[in-house]
Design a protein around this motif. Structure first.
Motif, PDB file in Angstrom:
ATOM      1  N   VAL A   1     -18.015 -38.837 -46.847  1.00 21.99           N
ATOM      2  CA  VAL A   1     -18.444 -39.762 -47.897  1.00 21.99           C
ATOM      3  C   VAL A   1     -19.752 -40.399 -47.432  1.00 21.99           C
ATOM      4  O   VAL A   1     -19.933 -40.635 -46.232  1.00 21.99           O
ATOM      5  CB  VAL A   1     -17.343 -40.834 -48.143  1.00 21.99           C
ATOM      6  N   ARG A   2     -20.686 -40.635 -48.362  1.00 26.75           N
ATOM      7  CA  ARG A   2     -21.919 -41.342 -48.009  1.00 26.75           C
ATOM      8  C   ARG A   2     -21.670 -42.856 -48.007  1.00 26.75           C
ATOM      9  O   ARG A   2     -20.847 -43.335 -48.791  1.00 26.75           O
ATOM     10  CB  ARG A   2     -23.019 -41.014 -49.027  1.00 26.75           C
ATOM     11  N   PRO A   3     -22.367 -43.606 -47.165  1.00 19.97           N
ATOM     12  CA  PRO A   3     -22.191 -45.064 -47.178  1.00 19.97           C
ATOM     13  C   PRO A   3     -22.585 -45.635 -48.545  1.00 19.97           C
ATOM     14  O   PRO A   3     -23.445 -45.074 -49.228  1.00 19.97           O
ATOM     15  CB  PRO A   3     -23.163 -45.552 -46.092  1.00 19.97           C
TER      16      PRO A   3
ATOM     17  N   PRO B   1     -18.012 -48.437 -48.251  1.00 18.40           N
ATOM     18  CA  PRO B   1     -17.859 -48.343 -46.794  1.00 18.40           C
ATOM     19  C   PRO B   1     -19.180 -48.273 -46.034  1.00 18.40           C
ATOM     20  O   PRO B   1     -20.172 -47.745 -46.526  1.00 18.40           O
ATOM     21  CB  PRO B   1     -17.081 -47.035 -46.635  1.00 18.40           C
ATOM     22  N   GLN B   2     -19.137 -48.796 -44.832  1.00 22.00           N
ATOM     23  CA  GLN B   2     -20.167 -48.578 -43.814  1.00 22.00           C
ATOM     24  C   GLN B   2     -19.849 -47.262 -43.109  1.00 22.00           C
ATOM     25  O   GLN B   2     -18.723 -46.779 -43.180  1.00 22.00           O
ATOM     26  CB  GLN B   2     -20.118 -49.713 -42.775  1.00 22.00           C
TER      27      GLN B   2
ATOM     28  N   ILE C   1     -20.626 -40.852 -43.367  1.00 18.11           N
ATOM     29  CA  ILE C   1     -21.770 -40.375 -42.587  1.00 18.11           C
ATOM     30  C   ILE C   1     -23.031 -40.506 -43.447  1.00 18.11           C
ATOM     31  O   ILE C   1     -23.046 -40.014 -44.575  1.00 18.11           O
ATOM     32  CB  ILE C   1     -21.572 -38.881 -42.197  1.00 18.11           C
ATOM     33  N   PRO C   2     -24.080 -41.138 -42.924  1.00 20.20           N
ATOM     34  CA  PRO C   2     -25.326 -41.223 -43.709  1.00 20.20           C
ATOM     35  C   PRO C   2     -25.870 -39.824 -43.987  1.00 20.20           C
ATOM     36  O   PRO C   2     -25.651 -38.892 -43.200  1.00 20.20           O
ATOM     37  CB  PRO C   2     -26.276 -42.006 -42.800  1.00 20.20           C
TER      38      PRO C   2
ATOM     39  N   ALA D   1     -20.208 -37.834 -36.404  1.00 18.29           N
ATOM     40  CA  ALA D   1     -21.194 -36.778 -36.626  1.00 18.29           C
ATOM     41  C   ALA D   1     -20.496 -35.658 -37.382  1.00 18.29           C
ATOM     42  O   ALA D   1     -19.278 -35.491 -37.289  1.00 18.29           O
ATOM     43  CB  ALA D   1     -21.712 -36.271 -35.292  1.00 18.29           C
ATOM     44  N   ALA D   2     -21.304 -34.889 -38.136  1.00 21.74           N
ATOM     45  CA  ALA D   2     -20.727 -33.817 -38.944  1.00 21.74           C
ATOM     46  C   ALA D   2     -19.909 -32.866 -38.078  1.00 21.74           C
ATOM     47  O   ALA D   2     -18.870 -32.360 -38.489  1.00 21.74           O
ATOM     48  CB  ALA D   2     -21.826 -33.068 -39.673  1.00 21.74           C
TER      49      ALA D   2
END
Lengths: 376, 376
Positions: free
Chosen positions: A276-278, A331-332, A374-375, B11-12
């Protein structure tokens, strides 16, 4: 044309062993995998659909899918009735027509997460679906046949034939008379507006809203009213909540409350861990109970340590269809475990610790969805 | 709203590990079971149908089923072409319409029977289906776009997004230009006479008759012609026949010959062992190959020790659909193992010993069906 060993005449008990529990830590066996490869759950992303499309609804088929001809199929009603009946599928279609959205769940859902694991169809959490069933109510047909005053159970027999724990049988399940006469119970011939698919009981099946899947007898060919409690395998032996093999146990009946999370983001192929992206993310899913309407859903993003209320969407599909819920999350980066927990109007809710029984039935332990934020 | 561990930024690579083999004797892992619970094979009794009904055809979905709107869906054709194109689904439906019966099989079919077992979707033998696909031929569309003289590959991109062995991606697979221009290749929008179901690629997918499933890109949204060999994950890393991880391997392409037995008699629920009555019994099944038409099927009833010819039914559905075969058997009481073995016009046949590679691909080892012949 030669037997591998002519002197070794096989007995039914050799091909059909007793129930067992897996050894601690043992992986899924070849036998369990065979069942998992043919039966299947709902892919969790399909929780997005109000009505589960054909082929995505869960399936649990004890033996083989039988082949029945809708043009000649007929249902008999006999036993302790005043007027035994035989009705064709065409005649059933001319009777009053009702459509209901009903959530079906396998009684064994969650079994493969139990320790020790009962060895049977190894469900994780996905043995569910919500379809639109069309048919004619059962109760008027039973009243036309005239159920005897001393009737106890109504036995439903399917056309599927097999052997299970040494007992050769057509699939048969009985309902207590009062349950069989509930106005919601349907003799269903359509699913989602189309004739039943072979795997969902074509051309005729029972739908018992609120009950686990074993009650919704597929490939239905006869109904028999009996004046003693039915002692058939699926009622007296298989679908019972018991702690040990000698325990007579209690029958599995209605669906315990459960909520499922539609996993957010996108998956890793192998682990199914979600990425998921932040930032803002709507987490949603479905909740249902066969005992009473769901009145609340709570969400945890920290593996059950804390819980926050989700918003329940309006219920428009009656008491026996699942209900959407959603929760706004932001989420962060980090690792999370998402869970949801349903509570119904009867006060039943979902446990965080496993409720164990020997069949792995009616197990509604909360789901765990692993998420990595994960960004990009 | 709090990360489980704010300091641990995932990390991915932590959610998506490298490929691995199972330990000797290890059961199916929780990860493999997750895949088996959502993907599914054909229930073997459904080999009775010439055309596999919706919901019984095998499914292998790498990531999630995406949700696409057929009303707005469009396909782009670009890259090394003279005239890049965008065509809507409605425009594709106005183009010439072709229907073909095509057998699709997952390249990983049979994987879970291998030793050591490659850890991925744990198929036994049931990852197959034979459907009627309707769409418009791809080649005329490519010719309208004008494929460059130095074109090498044609890359097909789906709308399904995920991460696999550390590589985030939309599912993409390339075909060599000559294969993409085969007249049999279809842009399909219907299956068995109905719009594609979500799980089969709605609203548009590729059909590449004769090739394993990974080539039939679902949820198709773009086609790009490239002038260098395509190095995307699914071509260059995933679907390759290799003996060890450092071996570049060779690409997985066409379907190896295989026959499957429709298990006779009726099953034991747990073991799936078949119970058959003594006396005459027609054993039948299906056979197919993506290389050339099937020319013979042999049957063994003694676990591969001896083989006898089966009768191949007339082929009426073209070169890329499975063909029925049957064999008259009249067993005495005893235990048997049934197998069938297909040979195609290219001379390819099925091995009795496992053909092993690290991905478990294109594995067409013969099926084993355990049968107990027991008097009534």
């Amino acid at each position: 044309m030669t037997a591998v060993d002519d002197l070794d005449l096989p007995a039914a008990t050799e091909v059909s062993g007793p129930s067992r529990l897996s050894e601690p830590g043992a992986g899924i066996s070849a036998e369990e995998l065979q069942l998992a490869a043919r039966n299947h759950g709902i892919p969790l992303e399909a929780l997005r659909y109000d009505v589960t499309p054909a082929g995505l609804h869960y399936l649990l088929i004890h033996y083989d899918i039988p082949e029945l001809d809708p043009a000649t199929h007929a249902l008999t009603v006999d036993g302790a009735v005043d007027r035994p009946l035989t009705v064709t599928l065409a005649e059933l279609r001319e009777r009053p027509r009702v459509t209901r959205r009903v959530t079906l769940e396998c009684a064994g859902n969650g079994r493969a997460l139990l320790e020790p694991r009962p060895v049977s169809q190894p469900w994780l959490v996905e043995a569910v679906g919500n379809a639109e069933w069309t048919g004619t109510p059962l109760a008027p047909l039973l009243r036309e046949a005239g159920v005897a005053a001393n009737a106890v159970d109504v036995v439903f027999t399917g056309a599927d034939h097999g052997i299970e724990r040494g007992v050769e049988q057509d699939f048969q399940r009985a309902l207590p008379v009062a349950d069989a006469l509930r106005e919601e119970v349907l003799l269903a011939y359509e699913m989602n507006g189309a004739p039943l698919l072979p795997q969902h009981g074509a051309p005729l099946r029972l739908i018992v809203p609120g009950w686990y899947g074993m009650a919704h007898v597929k490939w239905l060919r006869s109904i028999s009213v009996v004046t003693e409690p039915f002692q058939g395998y699926q009622n007296a032996q298989a679908y019972r909540l018991r702690q040990d093999p000698d325990d007579p146990g209690v029958p599995v009946t209605r669906i315990e409350p459960r909520a499922l999370v539609r996993p957010p983001g996108f998956p890793d192929f192998m682990s199914r861990t979600r990425v998921v992206r932040p930032g803002p993310c709507t987490v949603d899913g479905r909740a249902w109970s066969g005992h009473a309407p769901v009145v609340s859903v709570e969400v945890s993003t920290d593996d059950g340590a804390t819980w926050a209320p989700a918003i329940l969407d309006e219920s428009t599909d009656g008491d026996f269809a699942w209900r959407r819920w959603h929760y706004e999350w932001s989420p962060q980066p980090g690792r999370y475990v998402l869970s949801a927990r349903a509570t119904d109007a009867s006060g039943r809710t979902q446990p965080v610790e496993q409720p164990w029984n020997r069949g792995g039935f009616a197990n509604n332990m909360v789901q765990r969805v692993e998420v990595a934020v994960i960004p990009e």
